[in-house]
Design a protein around this motif. Structure first.
Motif, PDB file in Angstrom:
ATOM      1  N   LEU B 161       3.384   8.203   0.087  1.00 20.14           N
ATOM      2  CA  LEU B 161       2.883   8.342  -1.283  1.00 20.14           C
ATOM      3  C   LEU B 161       1.373   8.153  -1.386  1.00 20.14           C
ATOM      4  O   LEU B 161       0.733   8.732  -2.258  1.00 20.14           O
ATOM      5  N   GLU B 162       0.817   7.302  -0.534  1.00 17.93           N
ATOM      6  CA  GLU B 162      -0.620   7.035  -0.578  1.00 17.93           C
ATOM      7  C   GLU B 162      -1.075   6.681   0.823  1.00 17.93           C
ATOM      8  O   GLU B 162      -0.317   6.083   1.588  1.00 17.93           O
ATOM      9  N   ALA B 170      -0.647   2.709   4.634  1.00 16.27           N
ATOM     10  CA  ALA B 170       0.003   3.809   3.925  1.00 16.27           C
ATOM     11  C   ALA B 170       1.204   3.297   3.162  1.00 16.27           C
ATOM     12  O   ALA B 170       1.937   2.423   3.639  1.00 16.27           O
ATOM     13  N   ARG B 171       1.385   3.849   1.969  1.00 15.46           N
ATOM     14  CA  ARG B 171       2.557   3.519   1.152  1.00 15.46           C
ATOM     15  C   ARG B 171       3.613   4.571   1.433  1.00 15.46           C
ATOM     16  O   ARG B 171       3.401   5.757   1.183  1.00 15.46           O
ATOM     17  N   ILE B 172       4.731   4.136   1.951  1.00 14.52           N
ATOM     18  CA  ILE B 172       5.743   5.059   2.478  1.00 14.52           C
ATOM     19  C   ILE B 172       7.096   4.727   1.857  1.00 14.52           C
ATOM     20  O   ILE B 172       7.482   3.565   1.777  1.00 14.52           O
ATOM     21  N   GLN B 173       7.811   5.766   1.423  1.00 17.76           N
ATOM     22  CA  GLN B 173       9.148   5.531   0.877  1.00 17.76           C
ATOM     23  C   GLN B 173      10.130   5.191   1.992  1.00 17.76           C
ATOM     24  O   GLN B 173      10.024   5.695   3.118  1.00 17.76           O
ATOM     25  N   THR B 268      12.836   0.009  -1.172  1.00 16.37           N
ATOM     26  CA  THR B 268      12.598   1.407  -1.553  1.00 16.37           C
ATOM     27  C   THR B 268      11.250   1.932  -1.062  1.00 16.37           C
ATOM     28  O   THR B 268      11.085   3.139  -0.923  1.00 16.37           O
ATOM     29  N   GLU B 269      10.286   1.051  -0.841  1.00 14.88           N
ATOM     30  CA  GLU B 269       9.036   1.514  -0.249  1.00 14.88           C
ATOM     31  C   GLU B 269       8.271   0.335   0.325  1.00 14.88           C
ATOM     32  O   GLU B 269       8.558  -0.822   0.024  1.00 14.88           O
ATOM     33  N   ALA B 270       7.279   0.655   1.145  1.00 12.38           N
ATOM     34  CA  ALA B 270       6.456  -0.391   1.744  1.00 12.38           C
ATOM     35  C   ALA B 270       5.065   0.153   1.999  1.00 12.38           C
ATOM     36  O   ALA B 270       4.893   1.332   2.310  1.00 12.38           O
ATOM     37  N   TRP B 271       4.080  -0.711   1.812  1.00 13.87           N
ATOM     38  CA  TRP B 271       2.750  -0.448   2.349  1.00 13.87           C
ATOM     39  C   TRP B 271       2.771  -0.924   3.793  1.00 13.87           C
ATOM     40  O   TRP B 271       3.039  -2.104   4.068  1.00 13.87           O
ATOM     41  N   MET B 272       2.509  -0.007   4.701  1.00 11.02           N
ATOM     42  CA  MET B 272       2.563  -0.328   6.128  1.00 11.02           C
ATOM     43  C   MET B 272       1.178  -0.233   6.747  1.00 11.02           C
ATOM     44  O   MET B 272       0.382   0.632   6.389  1.00 11.02           O
ATOM     45  N   ARG B 273       0.915  -1.133   7.700  1.00 10.84           N
ATOM     46  CA  ARG B 273      -0.312  -1.027   8.479  1.00 10.84           C
ATOM     47  C   ARG B 273      -0.157   0.113   9.488  1.00 10.84           C
ATOM     48  O   ARG B 273       0.804   0.097  10.256  1.00 10.84           O
ATOM     49  N   VAL B 274      -1.037   1.069   9.435  1.00  6.92           N
ATOM     50  CA  VAL B 274      -0.976   2.174  10.386  1.00  6.92           C
ATOM     51  C   VAL B 274      -2.215   2.113  11.274  1.00  6.92           C
ATOM     52  O   VAL B 274      -3.058   1.227  11.109  1.00  6.92           O
ATOM     53  N   GLN B 275      -2.338   3.026  12.219  1.00  9.14           N
ATOM     54  CA  GLN B 275      -3.437   2.924  13.169  1.00  9.14           C
ATOM     55  C   GLN B 275      -3.922   4.291  13.609  1.00  9.14           C
ATOM     56  O   GLN B 275      -3.276   5.298  13.367  1.00  9.14           O
TER      57      GLN B 275
END
Lengths: 542, 542
Positions: B161-162, B170-173, B268-275
């Protein structure tokens, strides 16, 4: 046999930070006061227990517990509060928090359980107490819903009970102060390397109950990550998790107790992951003209895999106060360490990144000596900016108390936010909290900032606000500053605390930040584990 | 407009692992069967939905929810179970678990909340369902305490989503399958790099709810550590934690929901640390004659700060089966990767350590190509032992199903323990679980082991047990093997699961492992968040 060479134990202060012999003397207090316009002409006198109205304990424990319990007025006064500015100011004005009826010093789990049983049956509030260095009102009692208050001092449980050299872990009792546990690990060639600013005056149990942060900028920082298993005595029974390097079996039991701040149970021991002592160290300091570019430099370093042990950015005010810079620059202190191999390459890469963002290495500021010392929790000097920062870091709380004696209000608070929010957050704190301090005190105020911990996705800014208080009304001035700080942090979605904990002082911000369904779950968990509501009432939950 | 070039979607199997077109054909099944004495002469037929007794749904949702809900028999059958061996065996024998009455596919939080409200009011059990790859009975319903069963399939909520490029998050469903979310992150130059073996067939929400482990050996492994914030719809309201790089404000709200396996709410969703995507890779494989020395080598590497991405030790049986070695050696696969700088130095240091413990580098096994591929979750080959291991790794679950069609019982289970316990644990599993399998099946059994994840304080062994089953009684044979495995793990204080989760199959071990006060707290939290007891009944708690 008593040896003449036996060291005389240094005396702890009942009301102020650390050791009595390290407190600023009158001359130093006056020099500190001269830094802030509007402070007192002479320092407030050192408060004395004899001047306090310490009443008789409202309860008497049964004979079976009597040997664990003290009603000594000095002991009770020393357990009445933590070491927040608010606590110091109240002591200086002769109005400390409620003095506990009794102080107990259990020597094992069974005694903790016995004390909880007795307290639960008699409506006695129990306030777990480690080193007593809380700066958030975490170890005092407020209110009057309980018949009496028992301070549960864990420092008699201070042994390293087992060491597993194969898995590099150690079973440590919760009441061990930082130096006490390091002294016991050293003969094994191991170290916990958890060095909060309060290292000398805080315990493993306190670190665990408050999710403490060490002073490493990345990697080996949060105590949470170094817990292998926990032992927690609750009124509903003792919880012992298995020693595991990792597990996916349901929600982590340990993570519920980490940060529970004495409200769900009393952490009595933990198996902790320890490590080899570092053999390779290197450090550098860089000056920046532009604080915003310095922030970008820090973010760039944090988003590599270089993993600096120290990556501390001081704004111009912090750099000036600590002696790290005198020309209005911001200063970035970088340090690397390893038990396994040279770290010069990592330092060079980080310095190069910082240079790309406008950092300038000062003469004599790069090398192997400085950060080594800076990264040591206990003694150790350093040279130049790194050494200056280091010396100021450990001395800071003592200086705060000296300022307090001069009638100054000094509030330190810390937070964390994602990188996108950091620049505006720091600006807003400087402007709004500074304005609130000026308005409350009617005096000029300073707001300084440093980044203490950095992450790929954000950072932890630490703020120091100083202003001359209204004589006698210092706590009211502090209240206004705290309210303004809490409000700014909330509007910027910056956590109410990164590593100081919630205690009682951060409840307004915490209650608004915590997701409501989690509050429901936590309240239910508390009801199940502490059915009589005796454990640290007012912290986290009502 | 339909393009002729539009790819035809591959069909998922309702009863077996992954894609239908990747299932072993009859010839491959026969070849697999030939590896195990006592298997069937011909493979069991592929089961058909048409042969199942799929009854009519016991409930009808209100018109407002009707469009979210399917009563299609094929859809319902595909949501009746996960993909454990036990599930495959039940499907092959025409005795699947209870088939849910309805399958729903909400497209947003409000629809999830509406479905929970309706289910709560009507006594309908809700089983959250991501990719359906559970191997522990996590997505089926057992018992009859509810009026009906609703499978809550999240895969319609599969968007990124973002993206926050500054803080690399990133905000991921929650319903996004591994490849689906990686495809959306790739244009931003970012990656989550979480690659469980089930990567193609499992979702972010499933990973979070089960505390999944990726296939990296150290560092970027557990999904828990890459959560910035969670959004969880519970029957008592929606919980949204703040996006924070770190916080010390009370116990972590996210850590209560991580591992809750759908029992406390629906993530239902999470902001995840990406790289950033890695640009530097290097790998090597080493052979060991002595498995015990190989264990020491792995421990030595894990206790440095080299942080290999891959550090996977295959015992002789695993090495033989995967084609990584044919001479009875154990094989250690080492891989390094970085987005920031060359990793050859780290690889060389790790290889040197392994050599000191008796490891031999095979010709053509050291270089930059292999581990790069080995460390990629999706496609990618490799050469020699590294490539062989990689190919076998992704193909393994399909082969298991081929063996199942030949009447074999194949149980895989994983655990973690501290290093001091690892050698005896592996020996005991080989001996005792092997004996139990032989006794239950009356056939020779094989037990293979690999270390999948390593930590400074311990490791995660993964076991594969294979034996020809008693025709028609395969599940009973599996039950005996599982009981023996659970018992050995418990006696050695090795966790009942390192990354497969508890589900229903691991309840006996979990109930004994979990500290009782934590069970009290969890039960209370469940009561507060799920007062009607509709969420994934039987998982974690009764």
């Amino acid at each position: 046999m008593t040896s003449a060479a036996e060291p005389v134990p240094r005396l702890r202060s009942w009301w102020g930070w650390g050791y009595q012999d390290a407190h600023p003397d009158e001359a130093e207090c006056l020099a500190l006061g001269a830094l802030l316009p509007g402070t007192l002409a002479r320092p407030l006198p050192v408060p004395r227990v004899a001047d306090l109205a310490v009443g008789r304990p409202a309860v008497t424990p049964p004979p079976s517990l009597a040997r664990l319990v003290s009603g000594d007025p000095g002991d009770r006064a020393a357990h009445a509060m933590g070491k927040a500015y608010r606590d110091i100011a109240r002591a200086l004005r002769g109005r400390p928090g409620r003095i506990p009826d009794l102080v107990s010093r259990p020597t094992g789990d069974l005694e903790v359980a016995d004390l909880l049983d007795w307290a639960g049956a008699h409506g006695v509030a129990v306030v777990p107490f480690g080193g007593g260095s809380s700066v958030v009102g975490g170890v005092e009692y407020r209110g009057d819903a309980h018949r009496a208050v028992l301070s549960l001092d864990l420092t008699s449980m201070d042994r390293v009970l087992e060491v597993d050299p194969t898995g590099r872990s150690a079973r440590i009792q919760a009441g061990a102060l930082g130096p006490v546990l390091e002294d016991q690990l050293r003969p094994h060639g191991l170290t916990l390397r958890h060095f909060p600013q309060s290292f000398e005056f805080s315990t493993l149990g306190g670190w665990l109950a408050t999710r403490a942060g060490g002073h490493y900028a990345t990697g080996h920082t949060r105590i949470d990550n170094f817990v292998q298993s926990l032992r927690v005595v609750t009124p509903a029974g003792t919880s012992t998790s298995w020693r595991l390097p990792a597990s996916g079996a349901g929600p982590s039991p340990d993570r519920l107790f980490l940060g529970s701040e004495g409200t769900l149970g009393v952490i009595t021991e933990a198996w902790m992951r320890v490590q080899e002592r570092p053999r390779h160290k290197a450090s550098a300091a860089l000056a920046f003209t532009d604080f915003r570019r310095a922030l970008d430099a820090v973010r760039a370093v944090a988003q590599t895999d270089l993993a600096p042990a120290n990556c501390r950015l001081l704004d111009p005010g912090e750099a000036l106060f600590s002696g790290a810079s005198k020309d209005g620059s911001s200063v970035l202190v970088l340090g690397f360490e390893s038990a396994h191999g040279p770290v010069d390459g990592r330092l060079a890469a980080a310095v190069e990144l910082a240079r790309e963002h406008g950092g300038r290495v000062a003469a004599g500021e790069e090398g192997a000596a400085g950060a080594g010392a800076a990264a040591e929790g206990a003694a150790g000097a350093g040279s130049g900016a790194v050494g200056a920062w280091r010396a100021a870091f450990l001395r800071m709380p003592y200086l705060r108390d000296g300022l307090a004696r001069m009638g100054a209000v000094v509030e330190t608070f810390e937070t964390a936010a994602t990188w996108d929010r950091i620049p505006a957050l720091i600006e807003a704190v400087r402007a709004e909290v500074g304005a609130a301090a000026r308005a409350a005190a009617g005096q000029p105020a300073t707001v300084n900032c440093r980044l203490t911990h950095v992450y790929p996705d954000g950072a932890a800014p630490y703020f120091t606000v100083a202003v001359a208080g209204r004589p006698g009304d210092e706590v009211a001035v502090w209240d206004d500053i705290k309210a303004a700080a809490t409000d700014v942090l909330h509007r910027h979605r910056a956590t109410v605390t990164h590593h100081h904990a919630v205690g009682r002082d951060h409840r307004p911000g915490y209650d608004r930040q915590r997701p409501e369904p989690f509050a429901l779950a936590l309240r239910a968990a508390k009801g199940a584990l502490d059915p009589h509501g005796i454990l640290n009432p007012g912290v986290l939950l009502d």
